[in-house]
Design an enzyme around this catalytic site. Structure first.
Site, PDB file in Angstrom:
ATOM      1  N   SER A 141      15.940 -19.181 -50.855  1.00 47.09           N
ATOM      2  CA  SER A 141      15.086 -20.378 -50.918  1.00 47.09           C
ATOM      3  C   SER A 141      15.831 -21.449 -51.696  1.00 47.09           C
ATOM      4  O   SER A 141      16.660 -21.117 -52.567  1.00 47.09           O
ATOM      5  CB  SER A 141      13.778 -20.042 -51.636  1.00 47.09           C
ATOM      6  OG  SER A 141      13.056 -21.228 -51.912  1.00 47.09           O
ATOM      7  N   TYR A 154       9.727 -16.561 -59.324  1.00 47.00           N
ATOM      8  CA  TYR A 154      10.167 -16.636 -57.917  1.00 47.00           C
ATOM      9  C   TYR A 154      11.603 -17.169 -57.852  1.00 47.00           C
ATOM     10  O   TYR A 154      12.466 -16.593 -57.190  1.00 47.00           O
ATOM     11  CB  TYR A 154       9.207 -17.555 -57.155  1.00 47.00           C
ATOM     12  CG  TYR A 154       9.543 -17.752 -55.697  1.00 47.00           C
ATOM     13  CD1 TYR A 154       9.366 -16.730 -54.773  1.00 47.00           C
ATOM     14  CD2 TYR A 154      10.018 -18.980 -55.240  1.00 47.00           C
ATOM     15  CE1 TYR A 154       9.662 -16.919 -53.431  1.00 47.00           C
ATOM     16  CE2 TYR A 154      10.305 -19.181 -53.898  1.00 47.00           C
ATOM     17  CZ  TYR A 154      10.132 -18.154 -52.991  1.00 47.00           C
ATOM     18  OH  TYR A 154      10.420 -18.348 -51.662  1.00 47.00           O
TER      19      TYR A 154
HETATM   20  N1  LIG Z   1       7.372 -20.413 -46.298  1.00 44.76           N
HETATM   21  C1  LIG Z   1       8.205 -21.136 -47.044  1.00 44.76           C
HETATM   22  O1  LIG Z   1       7.972 -22.336 -47.276  1.00 44.76           O
HETATM   23  C2  LIG Z   1       9.440 -20.514 -47.607  1.00 44.76           C
HETATM   24  C3  LIG Z   1      10.382 -21.346 -48.203  1.00 44.76           C
HETATM   25  C4  LIG Z   1      11.542 -20.794 -48.725  1.00 44.76           C
HETATM   26  C5  LIG Z   1      11.757 -19.440 -48.639  1.00 44.76           C
HETATM   27  N2  LIG Z   1      10.817 -18.644 -48.067  1.00 44.76           N
HETATM   28  C6  LIG Z   1      11.096 -17.202 -48.001  1.00 44.76           C
HETATM   29  O2  LIG Z   1      11.045 -16.796 -46.652  1.00 44.76           O
HETATM   30  C7  LIG Z   1      10.617 -15.443 -46.557  1.00 44.76           C
HETATM   31  C8  LIG Z   1       9.441 -15.358 -45.614  1.00 44.76           C
HETATM   32  O3  LIG Z   1       8.433 -16.229 -46.073  1.00 44.76           O
HETATM   33  P1  LIG Z   1       7.162 -16.589 -45.195  1.00 44.76           P
HETATM   34  O4  LIG Z   1       6.578 -17.801 -45.840  1.00 44.76           O
HETATM   35  O5  LIG Z   1       7.508 -16.613 -43.761  1.00 44.76           O
HETATM   36  O6  LIG Z   1       6.250 -15.349 -45.533  1.00 44.76           O
HETATM   37  P2  LIG Z   1       4.806 -14.953 -44.989  1.00 44.76           P
HETATM   38  O7  LIG Z   1       4.001 -14.730 -46.208  1.00 44.76           O
HETATM   39  O8  LIG Z   1       4.312 -15.913 -43.980  1.00 44.76           O
HETATM   40  O9  LIG Z   1       5.104 -13.581 -44.245  1.00 44.76           O
HETATM   41  C9  LIG Z   1       5.669 -12.546 -44.954  1.00 44.76           C
HETATM   42  C10 LIG Z   1       5.564 -11.246 -44.155  1.00 44.76           C
HETATM   43  O10 LIG Z   1       6.213 -10.271 -44.937  1.00 44.76           O
HETATM   44  C11 LIG Z   1       5.374  -9.152 -45.100  1.00 44.76           C
HETATM   45  N3  LIG Z   1       5.681  -8.553 -46.393  1.00 44.76           N
HETATM   46  C12 LIG Z   1       5.438  -9.065 -47.623  1.00 44.76           C
HETATM   47  N4  LIG Z   1       5.866  -8.217 -48.570  1.00 44.76           N
HETATM   48  C13 LIG Z   1       6.401  -7.159 -47.921  1.00 44.76           C
HETATM   49  C14 LIG Z   1       7.002  -5.961 -48.347  1.00 44.76           C
HETATM   50  N5  LIG Z   1       7.113  -5.664 -49.646  1.00 44.76           N
HETATM   51  N6  LIG Z   1       7.456  -5.098 -47.412  1.00 44.76           N
HETATM   52  C15 LIG Z   1       7.309  -5.366 -46.100  1.00 44.76           C
HETATM   53  N7  LIG Z   1       6.740  -6.471 -45.634  1.00 44.76           N
HETATM   54  C16 LIG Z   1       6.290  -7.370 -46.535  1.00 44.76           C
HETATM   55  C17 LIG Z   1       3.965  -9.665 -45.008  1.00 44.76           C
HETATM   56  O11 LIG Z   1       3.078  -8.645 -44.581  1.00 44.76           O
HETATM   57  C18 LIG Z   1       4.119 -10.782 -43.984  1.00 44.76           C
HETATM   58  O12 LIG Z   1       3.915 -10.317 -42.658  1.00 44.76           O
HETATM   59  C19 LIG Z   1      10.285 -15.016 -47.994  1.00 44.76           C
HETATM   60  O13 LIG Z   1      11.374 -14.315 -48.528  1.00 44.76           O
HETATM   61  C20 LIG Z   1      10.077 -16.336 -48.711  1.00 44.76           C
HETATM   62  O14 LIG Z   1      10.336 -16.245 -50.088  1.00 44.76           O
HETATM   63  C21 LIG Z   1       9.655 -19.140 -47.540  1.00 44.76           C
END
Ligand SMILES: NC(=O)c1ccc[n+]([C@@H]2O[C@H](COP(=O)([O-])OP(=O)(O)OC[C@H]3O[C@@H](n4cnc5c(N)ncnc54)[C@H](O)[C@@H]3O)[C@@H](O)[C@H]2O)c1
Length: 257
Positions: A141, A154
């Site tokens: 991120s 985070y």
């Molecule tokens: N959404 C954003 O704005 C954003 C920005 C920067 C980075 N990220 C990173 O991108 C990645 C995905 O984010 P997102 O927003 O798409 O997430 P999300 O919350 O929409 O989806 C996450 C998925 O991961 C699964 N999950 C969570 N913990 C888990 C675990 N311990 N084991 C197995 N499955 C697990 C959940 O069930 C869910 O289906 C993350 O690492 C997040 O930190 C997201």
């Protein structure tokens, strides 16, 4: 993109958001997709979507904060597809408890965001070594590169993930295994939409204007999950064959502004 047909790709957290969009994109590119998520219903739904588009996928229930789950994730993937070419460490937990974060929160978020990706790579490694090549992409991120109010837990995990990838890239380069990070800015996933509504009472249009989200970047909007997915697929493909130990920032220019 080049070199993806019939490649076996494991994506953690593939049931929703960025992971789901990435699984669908790999499916369209002709990969065999291992959809990993602790949420069974969400994971099975993504497999169904890939199959409806004539792709190949199967679901493995696993929590990446649990070593035994990771071991069985790799065993099941090898039993089904015989090899592992690509690992996308996407599953991650957000936290904005700031200085109030508890030891339990630190352990949970660190286990999921840092130890989990390490263990996934560790257990996928023997197959990648055997293949003579591999690509690991960590979804970090921009929070791992800058300071944001109350994000300290985070951000610390994402910073750790970023440097872990550099170290891993150094150790694994001799096996022709590349390791890279993707650093997204704000992405409009269902979960993020929920949190931004709850914390700032903003819908997507509001988030596009708000300086902490889309309004703070050069394109004046939040990202779609597919825009991150395509960058992940690029880093996994042969089109990025000389890129390793890199952080690809996909944030609409947020941190450069
Ligand atoms: N959404 C954003 O704005 C954003 C920005 C920067 C980075 N990220 C990173 O991108 C990645 C995905 O984010 P997102 O927003 O798409 O997430 P999300 O919350 O929409 O989806 C996450 C998925 O991961 C699964 N999950 C969570 N913990 C888990 C675990 N311990 N084991 C197995 N499955 C697990 C959940 O069930 C869910 O289906 C993350 O690492 C997040 O930190 C997201």
């Amino acid at each position: 993109m080049r070199g993806l047909k019939d490649k076996v790709v494991i994506i953690t957290g593939a049931g929703a958001g960025i992971g789901k969009a990435t699984a669908l994109e790999f499916g369209l590119q002709g990969c065999k997709v291992v959809v990993v998520d602790r949420d069974e219903e969400a994971g099975l739904n993504v497999v169904k979507m890939i199959e409806e588009r004539n792709g190949h996928a199967f679901y493995v229930k696993a929590d990446v904060s649990n070593e035994n789950d990771i071991k069985q994730m790799v065993e099941k993937s090898l039993k089904k597809y015989s090899k592992i070419d690509i690992l996308v460490n996407n599953a991650g937990l957000f936290n904005n408890s700031g200085m109030n974060a508890t030891v339990e929160e630190w352990n949970e978020v660190f286990k999921t965001n840092v130890l989990g990706p390490f263990l996934c790579a560790k257990y996928c490694l023997p197959s990648m070594k055997k293949n003579g090549s591999g690509s690991i992409v960590n979804v970090a991120s921009i929070s791992g590169l800058i300071a944001q109010e109350n994000y300290l837990l985070y951000s610390t995990t994402k910073g750790a993930l970023i440097n872990m990838a550099r170290c891993m890239a150094l150790d694994l380069g001799k096996y022709n295994i590349r390791v890279n990070n993707i650093c997204p800015g704000t992405v409009w996933t269902e979960n993020n939409a929920y949190y931004i509504k709850k914390s700032h009472n903003l819908d997507k249009e509001g988030a596009n204007l708000h300086p902490d989200f889309g309004g703070g970047n050069m394109l004046s909007r939040v990202a779609e999950p597919e825009e991150i997915a395509r960058a992940i697929v690029f880093l996994a493909s042969e089109d990025s064959s000389f890129i390793t130990a890199e952080n690809l920032i996909v944030d609409g220019g947020y941190i450069a502004k």
